[in-house]
Motif scaffolding. Structure first.
Motif, mmCIF file in Angstrom:
data_model
loop_
_atom_site.group_PDB
_atom_site.id
_atom_site.type_symbol
_atom_site.label_atom_id
_atom_site.label_comp_id
_atom_site.label_asym_id
_atom_site.label_seq_id
_atom_site.Cartn_x
_atom_site.Cartn_y
_atom_site.Cartn_z
ATOM 1 N N MET A 88 -2.897 -9.587 1.418
ATOM 2 C CA MET A 88 -3.938 -8.683 1.388
ATOM 3 C C MET A 88 -3.538 -7.072 0.580
ATOM 4 O O MET A 88 -4.639 -6.818 -0.027
ATOM 5 N N MET A 89 -2.918 -6.831 1.404
ATOM 6 C CA MET A 89 -2.489 -4.973 1.319
ATOM 7 C C MET A 89 -2.461 -5.317 -0.936
ATOM 8 O O MET A 89 -2.782 -4.348 -1.282
ATOM 9 N N ASP A 95 -7.898 -1.493 -6.846
ATOM 10 C CA ASP A 95 -8.870 -0.421 -6.756
ATOM 11 C C ASP A 95 -8.495 0.583 -5.687
ATOM 12 O O ASP A 95 -9.028 0.456 -5.193
ATOM 13 N N GLY A 96 -7.320 0.518 -5.691
ATOM 14 C CA GLY A 96 -6.562 1.223 -4.767
ATOM 15 C C GLY A 96 -7.154 2.944 -3.895
ATOM 16 O O GLY A 96 -7.043 3.783 -4.609
ATOM 17 N N ASN A 97 -7.607 3.050 -2.863
ATOM 18 C CA ASN A 97 -8.488 4.037 -2.035
ATOM 19 C C ASN A 97 -7.145 4.459 -1.471
ATOM 20 O O ASN A 97 -6.035 3.808 -1.628
ATOM 21 N N LEU A 101 -3.520 2.895 -0.244
ATOM 22 C CA LEU A 101 -1.945 2.686 -0.897
ATOM 23 C C LEU A 101 -0.497 3.331 0.388
ATOM 24 O O LEU A 101 0.339 2.845 0.560
ATOM 25 N N ARG A 102 -0.676 4.800 0.617
ATOM 26 C CA ARG A 102 -0.414 4.965 1.556
ATOM 27 C C ARG A 102 0.019 4.424 2.557
ATOM 28 O O ARG A 102 1.259 4.379 3.219
ATOM 29 N N ARG A 103 -1.201 3.679 2.898
ATOM 30 C CA ARG A 103 -0.655 2.116 5.347
ATOM 31 C C ARG A 103 0.257 1.681 3.305
ATOM 32 O O ARG A 103 1.256 0.758 4.748
ATOM 33 N N ASP B 138 2.682 4.060 -8.851
ATOM 34 C CA ASP B 138 2.312 4.318 -9.835
ATOM 35 C C ASP B 138 0.314 4.787 -9.261
ATOM 36 O O ASP B 138 0.282 5.257 -10.378
ATOM 37 N N VAL B 139 0.120 3.675 -9.169
ATOM 38 C CA VAL B 139 -1.194 3.951 -8.602
ATOM 39 C C VAL B 139 -2.013 5.197 -7.823
ATOM 40 O O VAL B 139 -2.952 5.786 -8.637
#
Lengths: 147, 147
Positions: A88-89, A95-97, A101-103, B138-139
């Motif tokens: 899911m991640m 559209d990553g927040n 992304l860090r998570r 990258d993102v």
DNA sequence: GACGAGGTTTACGTTAACGTAAAGTGCTTG
DNA sequence: CAAGCACTTTACGTTAACGTAAACCTCGTC
């Protein structure tokens, strides 16, 4: 009746460029040697999201890959919940927040660590197996010797 | 009260040559980070067979190793039934019947094949993870750039 | 138009691997 | 000796991951 290649299902299926191919649930089940029930269950658990054509499920290449990854995860002993988390991640990436992304990166690190421990476990278990194997062969040789 | 090293349990426990050391169920549980319930369950399933001292279970080095192997098997996704199968055949080795021994060798080959598939699975999953990781980075970089 | 092969939903059943709670035993410690 | 800990057995509860059964579409075919 064979002039309309609109959605040819079986006969020349492997002639399609794979990216456009679709699968029924039964086909996928056969390919991966699982039951349709399993595939439906994975959908219910949020691991798959096939499109529909009326009531029937239509699986595309993306779904096939998802299923493949899921089954691979299972063979490695991951729970469906764990697998879903990553999947899911991954989907939410584009559209990553930044926090998301860090998570995700954390999650990936976790999985990697997990895999490394498994590799070590495999290495050790192999040693054990080789040892037992050797001893079994020895005993067997002794049993067959005094003919 | 400290002159009788008959069965000294805690204080100078690590002074014993390990092969003679014994463990209570709680100690083992702590060492491997499982609950006593789990250990008793494994015994009930035929994976452990500690001796008794009255009513209390006494675990020796052999039992500790068994438990270690069992948990390693679990981490690799084996069922308790599979683990027991190997463990029991291993125990039956010394007075080995030739047929039994050959059966054991078969079993070991199976397990080995299994481990090899798992290694391949791990390799592939690592590639996937590295890929996803890279794309996520990258993102993230793109998100942080326009400061 | 009956029918068989696939698909669908809904729902209850099953198995493995423990968790949890109750009620009792045995030591040692204030 | 009462209290507290660590152990014991017995038994019922729980969760994940499906299996299985029933009852219903829908399509091509005989």
């Amino acid at each position: 009746m064979t002039q309309k290649p609109d959605q040819a299902p079986a006969a020349d299926a492997d002639a399609l460029p794979r990216q456009q191919r679709t699968y029924t649930i039964g086909e996928l089940a056969q390919i991966f040697e699982v039951t349709p029930r399993t595939i439906r269950f994975y959908e219910q658990e949020g691991l798959l999201a096939p499109s529909r054509q009326g009531q029937k499920r239509i699986y595309r290449e993306k779904d096939r890959v998802r299923l493949k990854l899921t089954l691979r995860g299972k063979r490695l002993g991951f729970s469906l919940a764990e697998i879903r988390e990553v999947v899911m991640m991954y989907d939410a990436m584009p559209d990553g927040n930044a926090r998301q992304l860090r998570r995700l990166l954390e999650l990936l690190a976790e999985k990697r660590a997990n895999l490394e421990r498994q590799q070590e476990d495999i290495r050790l278990m192999r040693l054990e197996i080789d040892d037992v194997d050797q001893r079994a062969r020895d005993v067997l040789r002794q049993l067959e010797k005094p003919l």
